[in-house]
Design a protein around this motif. Sequence first.
Motif, short mmCIF file in Angstrom:
data_model
loop_
_atom_site.label_atom_id
_atom_site.label_comp_id
_atom_site.label_asym_id
_atom_site.label_seq_id
_atom_site.Cartn_x
_atom_site.Cartn_y
_atom_site.Cartn_z
N ALA A 242 42.29 9.18 -1.53
CA ALA A 242 42.30 7.75 -1.81
C ALA A 242 41.02 7.13 -1.24
CB ALA A 242 43.54 7.09 -1.21
N MET A 243 40.04 6.91 -2.11
CA MET A 243 38.75 6.36 -1.70
C MET A 243 38.86 4.89 -1.35
SD MET A 243 35.37 6.57 -1.36
CE MET A 243 34.57 7.85 -2.36
N HIS A 244 38.42 4.52 -0.16
CA HIS A 244 38.40 3.13 0.28
C HIS A 244 37.09 2.48 -0.15
CE1 HIS A 244 38.31 -0.38 2.92
NE2 HIS A 244 39.59 -0.17 3.19
N PRO A 245 37.11 1.22 -0.56
CA PRO A 245 35.86 0.54 -0.91
C PRO A 245 34.95 0.37 0.30
CG PRO A 245 37.78 -0.68 -1.72
CD PRO A 245 38.29 0.37 -0.79
N ASP A 246 33.66 0.14 0.02
CA ASP A 246 32.75 -0.26 1.08
C ASP A 246 33.20 -1.61 1.63
OD1 ASP A 246 31.20 1.97 0.50
OD2 ASP A 246 30.00 0.87 -0.97
N ASP A 247 33.03 -1.78 2.92
CA ASP A 247 33.50 -3.00 3.58
C ASP A 247 32.42 -3.47 4.56
OD1 ASP A 247 34.86 -5.07 4.71
OD2 ASP A 247 36.50 -3.87 5.52
N PRO A 248 31.67 -4.51 4.20
CA PRO A 248 31.75 -5.34 3.01
C PRO A 248 31.24 -4.59 1.76
CG PRO A 248 30.56 -6.47 4.79
CD PRO A 248 30.67 -5.03 5.17
N PRO A 249 31.71 -5.03 0.58
CA PRO A 249 31.24 -4.40 -0.67
C PRO A 249 29.89 -5.00 -1.09
CG PRO A 249 32.93 -6.01 -1.16
CD PRO A 249 32.80 -5.98 0.34
N GLN A 250 28.82 -4.35 -0.65
CA GLN A 250 27.48 -4.85 -0.92
C GLN A 250 26.57 -3.66 -1.26
OE1 GLN A 250 26.23 -6.79 2.71
NE2 GLN A 250 26.79 -5.05 3.98
N PRO A 251 25.46 -3.89 -1.97
CA PRO A 251 24.63 -2.77 -2.43
C PRO A 251 23.96 -1.99 -1.30
CG PRO A 251 24.18 -4.76 -3.70
CD PRO A 251 25.03 -5.17 -2.55
N SER B 76 31.11 -0.37 -4.14
CA SER B 76 31.10 -1.81 -3.89
C SER B 76 31.37 -2.65 -5.13
CB SER B 76 29.75 -2.22 -3.28
OG SER B 76 29.60 -1.66 -1.99
N SER B 77 31.83 -2.04 -6.20
CA SER B 77 32.12 -2.79 -7.42
C SER B 77 33.26 -2.12 -8.17
CB SER B 77 30.89 -2.84 -8.32
OG SER B 77 30.58 -1.55 -8.82
N VAL B 78 33.86 -2.86 -9.08
CA VAL B 78 34.90 -2.28 -9.94
C VAL B 78 34.29 -1.18 -10.79
CG1 VAL B 78 36.52 -2.76 -11.80
CG2 VAL B 78 36.23 -4.43 -9.95
N ALA B 79 33.07 -1.40 -11.28
CA ALA B 79 32.40 -0.39 -12.09
C ALA B 79 32.25 0.92 -11.32
CB ALA B 79 31.03 -0.89 -12.53
N ALA B 80 32.01 0.83 -10.02
CA ALA B 80 31.87 2.04 -9.21
C ALA B 80 33.17 2.82 -9.16
CB ALA B 80 31.42 1.67 -7.80
N MET C 85 34.39 -8.15 -4.83
CA MET C 85 33.53 -7.43 -5.77
C MET C 85 33.05 -8.37 -6.87
SD MET C 85 35.35 -3.69 -6.00
CE MET C 85 35.50 -2.69 -4.50
N PRO C 86 31.86 -8.10 -7.43
CA PRO C 86 31.26 -9.06 -8.38
C PRO C 86 32.11 -9.35 -9.60
CG PRO C 86 30.05 -6.96 -8.34
CD PRO C 86 30.97 -6.95 -7.17
#
Length: 354
Positions: free
Chosen positions: A192-201, A211-215, A240-241
Amino acid sequence: MIELGEFLPPRPEASWKLIRQVGVDNVVGGLNGAEQDQRMFPSVGAGGWRPDDREDVPWSERALKRNIEIYDEYGFRLVATEDTAPLDKARLGLEGRDAQIDQVIEQIRAMGRLGIPTLAYNWMALSSWGRTDIAIPARGGALVTGYRKADTDALPRLVDEGEVTHEQMWDALAYFLDAVVPEAEAAGVRLAMHPDDPPQPFDRNLPRIMSSVAAFRRLAALHPSAANGITFCQGNFALMPEVLDGTTAIPDLIREFGTEKIPFVHFRDVKGTPAEFQETFHDEGQTDMPACMEAYYEIGFGGVMRPDHVPTLDGETNSRPGYETLGRLFAIGYIRGLEHAWYGHPAKRSVRVA
């Protein structure tokens, strides 16, 4: 029904009795020896969990079995592990990554034999979830954590500019998944991959790729498998954007990814943007939380869900920002109420099959 749980490192504390008393008997565990460190709060220097003095290799079957025994003594069942063997060489695609991947495989195999079905991990190299303030006054004087990108400008860079690229980290992730997902499938364990926190480039020159839904759509396509899943951390997805620009909403993403991709949920909320945000109480953030629970019900979600990053309330020390006790109890009650509203009374409920 939802397996409502809490994150508890395997070191008993007074809060454990309170958490059991409010009806939680599932645990999302860390590894013994894990310690909340300064990487989480690079500009404020906060610490956290005290280290364990056991000598077992933390990701070994022997260590995990002992963790299970400790939780069991207090009436808890270990349903997920939110911690892994070291991964930074694997995340960056560096020499030595195969040895690190072998350690993760050892952990996965041990979890399978011990009946621990979910392993949460992340792709944040050289750091962890980051905050620049751990004591922002919130409702009624409660304290919450927050982040301002501008406050990180004076901090040391993690790497030199251009030293690591996004595609380098994507290639490293693909290599990791190709090695690990078949092992997880064989062991009956879901990653279960956790998002980047904060989700930024970028974080201090180091690329961030989750850091995005596309990712996350790209993650799913890299190695299609139910074992290649997501830690659906609502607080991060809310920043996320695609969510901030109105392209999609959190409930819609829950329906899109479904139980095929979501074995594990962090049910939390925030206010702001990736450049500046703060944690919130569950009932005052920017996400429609009842609509999220409705979406989980519609997809037939019956996996692990826990609150995360709660406010520090009056009388607490804030020595563990985001993880003091009273805010957890509030969050547990809030989540349980929403669960009963959609899933029904425990004696009568039935989970809708997607």
